[in-house]
Design a protein around this motif. Structure first.
Motif, PDB file in Angstrom:
ATOM      1  N   PRO A  32       0.828  -1.219   0.000  1.00 47.96           N
ATOM      2  CA  PRO A  32       0.000   0.000   0.000  1.00 47.96           C
ATOM      3  C   PRO A  32       0.857   1.262   0.000  1.00 47.96           C
ATOM      4  O   PRO A  32       1.850   1.319   0.733  1.00 47.96           O
ATOM      5  N   PRO A  33       0.548   2.248  -0.837  1.00 41.70           N
ATOM      6  CA  PRO A  33      -0.664   2.371  -1.678  1.00 41.70           C
ATOM      7  C   PRO A  33      -0.524   1.786  -3.074  1.00 41.70           C
ATOM      8  O   PRO A  33      -1.303   2.119  -3.961  1.00 41.70           O
ATOM      9  N   PHE A  34       0.478   0.910  -3.311  1.00 39.73           N
ATOM     10  CA  PHE A  34       0.714   0.350  -4.639  1.00 39.73           C
ATOM     11  C   PHE A  34       0.175  -1.071  -4.722  1.00 39.73           C
ATOM     12  O   PHE A  34       0.456  -1.904  -3.842  1.00 39.73           O
ATOM     13  N   SER A  35      -0.579  -1.351  -5.791  1.00 44.04           N
ATOM     14  CA  SER A  35      -0.916  -2.734  -6.101  1.00 44.04           C
ATOM     15  C   SER A  35       0.315  -3.435  -6.661  1.00 44.04           C
ATOM     16  O   SER A  35       1.357  -2.800  -6.892  1.00 44.04           O
ATOM     17  N   SER A  36       0.218  -4.729  -6.900  1.00 44.39           N
ATOM     18  CA  SER A  36       1.361  -5.469  -7.448  1.00 44.39           C
ATOM     19  C   SER A  36       1.783  -4.897  -8.798  1.00 44.39           C
ATOM     20  O   SER A  36       2.974  -4.685  -9.055  1.00 44.39           O
ATOM     21  N   THR A  37       0.800  -4.613  -9.652  1.00 44.90           N
ATOM     22  CA  THR A  37       1.113  -4.073 -10.980  1.00 44.90           C
ATOM     23  C   THR A  37       1.738  -2.687 -10.879  1.00 44.90           C
ATOM     24  O   THR A  37       2.761  -2.398 -11.526  1.00 44.90           O
ATOM     25  N   ALA A  38       1.134  -1.829 -10.055  1.00 39.47           N
ATOM     26  CA  ALA A  38       1.660  -0.471  -9.905  1.00 39.47           C
ATOM     27  C   ALA A  38       3.047  -0.480  -9.279  1.00 39.47           C
ATOM     28  O   ALA A  38       3.911   0.316  -9.659  1.00 39.47           O
ATOM     29  N   ARG A  39       3.278  -1.400  -8.344  1.00 37.25           N
ATOM     30  CA  ARG A  39       4.598  -1.478  -7.714  1.00 37.25           C
ATOM     31  C   ARG A  39       5.634  -1.974  -8.712  1.00 37.25           C
ATOM     32  O   ARG A  39       6.796  -1.535  -8.717  1.00 37.25           O
ATOM     33  N   GLY A  40       5.249  -2.913  -9.598  1.00 40.81           N
ATOM     34  CA  GLY A  40       6.162  -3.373 -10.637  1.00 40.81           C
ATOM     35  C   GLY A  40       6.554  -2.247 -11.569  1.00 40.81           C
ATOM     36  O   GLY A  40       7.730  -2.086 -11.921  1.00 40.81           O
ATOM     37  N   TYR A  41       5.565  -1.437 -11.967  1.00 39.63           N
ATOM     38  CA  TYR A  41       5.861  -0.269 -12.803  1.00 39.63           C
ATOM     39  C   TYR A  41       6.795   0.694 -12.082  1.00 39.63           C
ATOM     40  O   TYR A  41       7.723   1.255 -12.675  1.00 39.63           O
ATOM     41  N   MET A  42       6.545   0.907 -10.790  1.00 40.95           N
ATOM     42  CA  MET A  42       7.358   1.846 -10.017  1.00 40.95           C
ATOM     43  C   MET A  42       8.810   1.367  -9.928  1.00 40.95           C
ATOM     44  O   MET A  42       9.751   2.154 -10.126  1.00 40.95           O
ATOM     45  N   ILE A  43       9.005   0.081  -9.653  1.00 38.32           N
ATOM     46  CA  ILE A  43      10.365  -0.471  -9.582  1.00 38.32           C
ATOM     47  C   ILE A  43      11.066  -0.314 -10.929  1.00 38.32           C
ATOM     48  O   ILE A  43      12.240   0.070 -11.002  1.00 38.32           O
ATOM     49  N   ASN A  44      10.342  -0.583 -12.005  1.00 38.44           N
ATOM     50  CA  ASN A  44      10.932  -0.472 -13.337  1.00 38.44           C
ATOM     51  C   ASN A  44      11.331   0.970 -13.645  1.00 38.44           C
ATOM     52  O   ASN A  44      12.414   1.213 -14.193  1.00 38.44           O
ATOM     53  N   GLN A  45      10.477   1.929 -13.294  1.00 38.69           N
ATOM     54  CA  GLN A  45      10.801   3.333 -13.545  1.00 38.69           C
ATOM     55  C   GLN A  45      12.061   3.742 -12.790  1.00 38.69           C
ATOM     56  O   GLN A  45      12.937   4.419 -13.336  1.00 38.69           O
ATOM     57  N   GLN A  46      12.162   3.336 -11.532  1.00 41.22           N
ATOM     58  CA  GLN A  46      13.306   3.734 -10.706  1.00 41.22           C
ATOM     59  C   GLN A  46      14.601   3.120 -11.222  1.00 41.22           C
ATOM     60  O   GLN A  46      15.638   3.793 -11.283  1.00 41.22           O
ATOM     61  N   VAL A  47      14.545   1.845 -11.617  1.00 41.40           N
ATOM     62  CA  VAL A  47      15.740   1.188 -12.144  1.00 41.40           C
ATOM     63  C   VAL A  47      16.158   1.816 -13.472  1.00 41.40           C
ATOM     64  O   VAL A  47      17.349   2.032 -13.734  1.00 41.40           O
ATOM     65  N   LEU A  48      15.172   2.144 -14.328  1.00 42.00           N
ATOM     66  CA  LEU A  48      15.480   2.749 -15.621  1.00 42.00           C
ATOM     67  C   LEU A  48      16.159   4.106 -15.468  1.00 42.00           C
ATOM     68  O   LEU A  48      17.053   4.440 -16.248  1.00 42.00           O
ATOM     69  N   ILE A  49      15.740   4.891 -14.489  1.00 37.10           N
ATOM     70  CA  ILE A  49      16.364   6.207 -14.298  1.00 37.10           C
ATOM     71  C   ILE A  49      17.856   6.048 -14.030  1.00 37.10           C
ATOM     72  O   ILE A  49      18.685   6.750 -14.616  1.00 37.10           O
ATOM     73  N   LEU A  50      18.213   5.115 -13.144  1.00 39.34           N
ATOM     74  CA  LEU A  50      19.622   4.876 -12.832  1.00 39.34           C
ATOM     75  C   LEU A  50      20.375   4.365 -14.052  1.00 39.34           C
ATOM     76  O   LEU A  50      21.476   4.854 -14.372  1.00 39.34           O
TER      77      LEU A  50
END
Length: 324
Positions: free
Chosen positions: A266-284
């Motif tokens: 919370p507040p991220f669902s599994s799908t939203a959390r996966g997107y969030m992890i991907n965005q953060q890794v891509l920035i680096l």
């Protein structure tokens, strides 16, 4: 007990990604540091890109300015879009589509870049007139060694360009179609049923991607030795790395999230959390690639030396056998 707690956690996770303000209000000390650092990386990537654009406009010949700027912008643009998606999770679909459309154009621009590094279409046809193209290369036909070699003519060069250009054009068309369908509720990234638009559009785009990468690989295999002094191999490696990270890595993380292997938080669902992890890794990742790309393209752009009359090793192309 664990199964019960997992179910209760999943029930407490909203189906929709949170709003940007909800994220800001729930950031702890670690979250503030992480978001600030990643935002700083994305901003530095864009500043480096802008500085590189200024250098290119001042130092690079006119025929190469546009393509070099497009290719250089792949990592910074993806990093910037990932940063927006990190702060505004509900915009992830649109930021990803923007990044993918930009990279679809970069695929075509990289092919043009290799031709311009040789000297343009006319110089390439003149240098390669006695050679043939080996088309049994990846990603389409790396196992089809029996495929015949193709003579390098205006027609074959046009087909190579067309093979990459179709992806740049059709990717934008399918992206617009996806956005239109999403407003009507027909395009949902979580809907993987046979009747969902995602299951029809994404495979078609995947096939178009493979077709577009094939001409670039063919041309690279035949020019990598001729352009070795221009660092074409590490440039191609960076182009491929951006492709793998922005497409394959994203697909893997999304599949893990859709199958709940990445748990919700919370507040991220599994799908939203996966997107969030991907965005953060891509920035680096894009930040590092931006710095490496800057070093590769910041050089003096002198004309390529003329090919010696019988020196096939200079281009590593296959010579056309002449009949007596």
């Amino acid at each position: 007990m664990n199964n019960g707690s997992n179910r209760s956690t999943e029930q407490s996770c909203p189906a929709q990604p949170p709003l940007a303000m909800d994220i800001i209000l729930q950031l702890d000390t670690f979250g503030i540091i992480l978001y600030s650092l990643l935002t700083f990386m994305a901003a530095v990537s864009m500043l480096v890109f802008i500085e590189e654009c200024i250098y290119i406009y001042r130092k690079v010949p006119n025929n190469k300015k546009s393509v070099i700027i497009w290719v250089n912008g792949a990592a910074p643009v993806i990093g910037a879009m990932s940063c927006l998606g990190m702060w505004i999770p509900r915009s992830t679909m649109f930021t990803d589509m923007t990044s993918n459309c930009y990279f679809a154009i970069v695929v075509f621009k990289f092919l043009i870049l290799m031709l311009e590094e040789v000297g343009g279409d006319e110089v390439f046809l003149k240098r390669a007139g006695k050679h043939q193209l080996k088309i049994s290369t990846g990603p389409c036909c790396c196992c089809c060694l029996c495929l015949p070699h193709v003579a390098i003519t205006r027609r074959s060069l046009f087909l190579l360009k067309l093979g990459s250009f179709q992806f740049a054009l059709l990717k934008i068309v399918f992206t617009i179609l996806s956005i239109v369908l999403s407003t009507n509720g027909n395009f949902d990234l979580n809907d993987l049923t046979i009747s969902g638009a995602v299951m029809w559009i994404n495979p078609i785009v995947g096939i178009l991607t493979i077709i577009a990468l094939w001409p670039v690989a063919i041309l690279f295999m035949h020019l990598k030795v001729a352009l070795r002094t221009l660092k074409i191999v590490p440039k191609y490696a960076m182009y491929q790395l951006v492709l793998i990270l922005s497409q394959l890595q994203t697909a893997i993380i999304n599949i893990l999230a859709l199958n709940r292997i990445i748990p919700c938080s919370p507040p991220f669902s599994s799908t939203a959390r996966g997107y969030m992890i991907n965005q953060q890794v891509l920035i680096l990742e894009m930040f590092i690639i931006t710095l490496i790309t800057r070093m590769l393209y910041r050089r003096q752009y002198d004309p390529l030396p003329e090919e010696e009359p019988d020196d096939n090793e200079n281009t590593k192309m296959v010579a056309i056998p002449y009949s007596a």
